[in-house]
Design a protein around this motif. Structure first.
Motif, mmCIF file in Angstrom:
data_model
loop_
_atom_site.group_PDB
_atom_site.id
_atom_site.type_symbol
_atom_site.label_atom_id
_atom_site.label_comp_id
_atom_site.label_asym_id
_atom_site.label_seq_id
_atom_site.Cartn_x
_atom_site.Cartn_y
_atom_site.Cartn_z
ATOM 1 N N VAL A 86 0.831 -1.256 -0.016
ATOM 2 C CA VAL A 86 -0.126 0.071 0.043
ATOM 3 C C VAL A 86 0.803 1.082 0.052
ATOM 4 N N GLN A 87 1.762 1.317 0.680
ATOM 5 C CA GLN A 87 2.729 2.517 0.717
ATOM 6 C C GLN A 87 3.540 2.674 -0.479
ATOM 7 N N VAL A 88 3.832 1.487 -1.107
ATOM 8 C CA VAL A 88 4.865 1.756 -2.560
ATOM 9 C C VAL A 88 3.635 2.159 -3.468
ATOM 10 N N ILE A 89 2.591 1.730 -3.356
ATOM 11 C CA ILE A 89 1.458 2.423 -4.447
ATOM 12 C C ILE A 89 1.303 3.898 -4.123
ATOM 13 N N LEU A 90 1.040 4.254 -2.824
ATOM 14 C CA LEU A 90 0.858 5.697 -2.748
ATOM 15 C C LEU A 90 2.220 6.529 -2.954
ATOM 16 N N ILE A 91 3.372 5.729 -2.880
ATOM 17 C CA ILE A 91 4.598 6.463 -3.497
ATOM 18 C C ILE A 91 4.593 6.882 -4.770
ATOM 19 N N ALA A 92 4.108 5.816 -5.516
ATOM 20 C CA ALA A 92 3.731 5.993 -6.918
ATOM 21 C C ALA A 92 2.837 7.125 -7.220
ATOM 22 N N PHE A 93 1.925 6.963 -6.661
ATOM 23 C CA PHE A 93 0.821 7.901 -6.686
ATOM 24 C C PHE A 93 1.324 9.498 -6.408
ATOM 25 N N VAL A 95 4.426 10.727 -6.469
ATOM 26 C CA VAL A 95 5.440 11.113 -7.329
ATOM 27 C C VAL A 95 4.977 11.421 -8.640
ATOM 28 N N PHE A 96 3.687 10.594 -9.102
ATOM 29 C CA PHE A 96 3.143 11.034 -10.335
ATOM 30 C C PHE A 96 2.301 12.349 -10.266
ATOM 31 N N ASP A 97 1.623 12.622 -9.041
ATOM 32 C CA ASP A 97 0.835 13.724 -8.975
ATOM 33 C C ASP A 97 1.567 14.834 -8.714
ATOM 34 N N LEU A 98 2.737 14.680 -8.145
ATOM 35 C CA LEU A 98 3.777 16.027 -8.161
ATOM 36 C C LEU A 98 4.331 16.414 -9.481
ATOM 37 N N ILE A 99 4.399 15.274 -10.311
ATOM 38 C CA ILE A 99 4.847 15.693 -11.673
ATOM 39 C C ILE A 99 3.522 16.433 -12.747
ATOM 40 N N TYR A 100 2.517 15.437 -12.585
ATOM 41 C CA TYR A 100 1.397 15.740 -13.657
ATOM 42 C C TYR A 100 0.833 17.007 -13.142
ATOM 43 N N LEU A 101 0.253 16.925 -11.798
ATOM 44 C CA LEU A 101 -0.682 17.932 -11.481
ATOM 45 C C LEU A 101 -0.097 19.295 -11.489
ATOM 46 N N ARG A 102 1.229 19.382 -11.106
ATOM 47 C CA ARG A 102 2.134 20.569 -10.988
ATOM 48 C C ARG A 102 1.920 21.176 -12.667
ATOM 49 N N TYR A 103 2.419 20.056 -13.447
ATOM 50 C CA TYR A 103 2.508 20.388 -15.035
ATOM 51 C C TYR A 103 1.274 20.681 -15.527
ATOM 52 N N ILE A 104 0.140 20.337 -15.224
ATOM 53 C CA ILE A 104 -1.156 20.943 -15.736
ATOM 54 C C ILE A 104 -1.557 22.134 -14.918
ATOM 55 N N ALA A 105 -1.431 22.345 -13.899
ATOM 56 C CA ALA A 105 -1.692 23.387 -12.935
ATOM 57 C C ALA A 105 -0.910 24.783 -13.307
ATOM 58 N N PHE A 106 0.588 24.530 -13.833
ATOM 59 C CA PHE A 106 1.381 25.681 -13.795
ATOM 60 C C PHE A 106 2.242 25.744 -15.069
ATOM 61 N N ALA A 107 2.150 24.820 -16.066
ATOM 62 C CA ALA A 107 3.086 25.084 -17.146
ATOM 63 C C ALA A 107 2.471 25.676 -18.078
ATOM 64 N N GLN A 108 3.483 26.629 -18.653
ATOM 65 C CA GLN A 108 3.416 27.805 -19.579
ATOM 66 C C GLN A 108 3.516 27.208 -20.929
ATOM 67 N N GLU A 109 3.205 28.115 -22.004
ATOM 68 C CA GLU A 109 3.536 27.675 -23.312
ATOM 69 C C GLU A 109 4.969 27.481 -23.414
ATOM 70 N N GLY A 110 5.376 26.374 -24.201
ATOM 71 C CA GLY A 110 6.542 25.782 -24.467
ATOM 72 C C GLY A 110 7.075 25.108 -23.505
ATOM 73 N N GLU A 111 6.450 24.971 -22.342
ATOM 74 C CA GLU A 111 7.422 24.124 -21.215
ATOM 75 C C GLU A 111 6.745 22.677 -21.445
ATOM 76 N N MET A 117 9.413 17.105 -13.628
ATOM 77 C CA MET A 117 9.959 15.880 -13.205
ATOM 78 C C MET A 117 10.934 15.890 -12.404
ATOM 79 N N VAL A 118 11.852 16.976 -12.426
ATOM 80 C CA VAL A 118 13.291 16.993 -11.817
ATOM 81 C C VAL A 118 13.043 16.943 -10.343
ATOM 82 N N MET A 119 12.258 17.817 -9.690
ATOM 83 C CA MET A 119 12.005 17.873 -8.216
ATOM 84 C C MET A 119 11.546 16.532 -7.635
ATOM 85 N N PRO A 120 10.486 16.245 -8.262
ATOM 86 C CA PRO A 120 9.864 14.648 -7.626
ATOM 87 C C PRO A 120 10.855 13.688 -7.813
#
Length: 194
Positions: A86-93, A95-111, A117-120
């Motif tokens: 369960v902990q491994v699944i939550l870790i993967a979840f 890390v994915f959220d740190l990458i994807y959700l930040r990308y869709i929330a803050f990405a500017q054109e061209g990014e 992905m770097v920080m997560p």
């Protein structure tokens, strides 16, 4: 573990978190703090040390919350192996959220998503190193819980800075959190053995 050891853990974590945040904060805005009088530098150091102390207190609350959560997890799942999965699944979840959700929330054109992905991924690698050291000092079974704490709990504590998405505050907030969490996870078994 007696009260003296808990107080020792509290103050050493507070000092380590405060110092690390102060150093990073000063390095990120060195021109701001060094331009002007000595009083400007002193007030700046006191201010950034106070902010870093607050962040290290958040790390301590997260640590004790995790210790409680870990006991609940072991009780609910009745199996260390299942709780580890369960902990491994939550870790993967997370890390994915740190990458994807930040990308869709803050990405500017061209990014691209690789920028997000770097920080997560760095946090995951750092967490794995700390978890390895914890497992080496204690037992193999400590690896997954230590990795979970370093990645998931640190990410939860880091949320206020993540929502602002200011690079300076990401690092100023992250430095005391990661330093305090590293210290707590690596020192706890030593304090219990004394």
């Amino acid at each position: 573990m007696n009260t003296r050891k808990v107080v020792q853990l509290f103050f050493t974590t507070l000092i380590i978190g405060s110092l690390s945040g102060t150093i990073v904060g000063l390095l990120l805005d060195l021109d701001l703090y060094t331009s002007g009088s000595v009083a400007n530098l002193i007030v700046g150091i006191i201010w950034i040390a106070g902010i870093s102390a607050a962040f290290s207190l958040i790390a301590q609350m997260g640590f004790f919350a995790y210790l409680t959560l870990h006991r609940f997890g072991l009780g609910i799942f009745k199996s260390v192996k299942l709780w580890n999965w369960v902990q491994v699944i939550l870790i993967a979840f997370v890390v994915f959220d740190l990458i994807y959700l930040r990308y869709i929330a803050f990405a500017q054109e061209g990014e691209t998503i690789f920028h997000y992905m770097v920080m997560p991924l760095a946090l995951l690698v750092y967490g794995a190193i700390i978890a390895y050291l914890k497992a080496k000092d204690t037992n193999k079974g400590a690896f997954i819980p230590a990795l979970f704490f370093m990645v998931v709990i640190t990410s939860i504590e880091w949320v206020p800075a993540l929502t602002v998405n200011d690079p300076k505050w990401l690092w100023v907030y992250f430095a005391p959190l990661i330093a305090a969490n590293t210290w707590q996870i690596l020192i706890l078994h030593r304090l219990q053995q004394q």
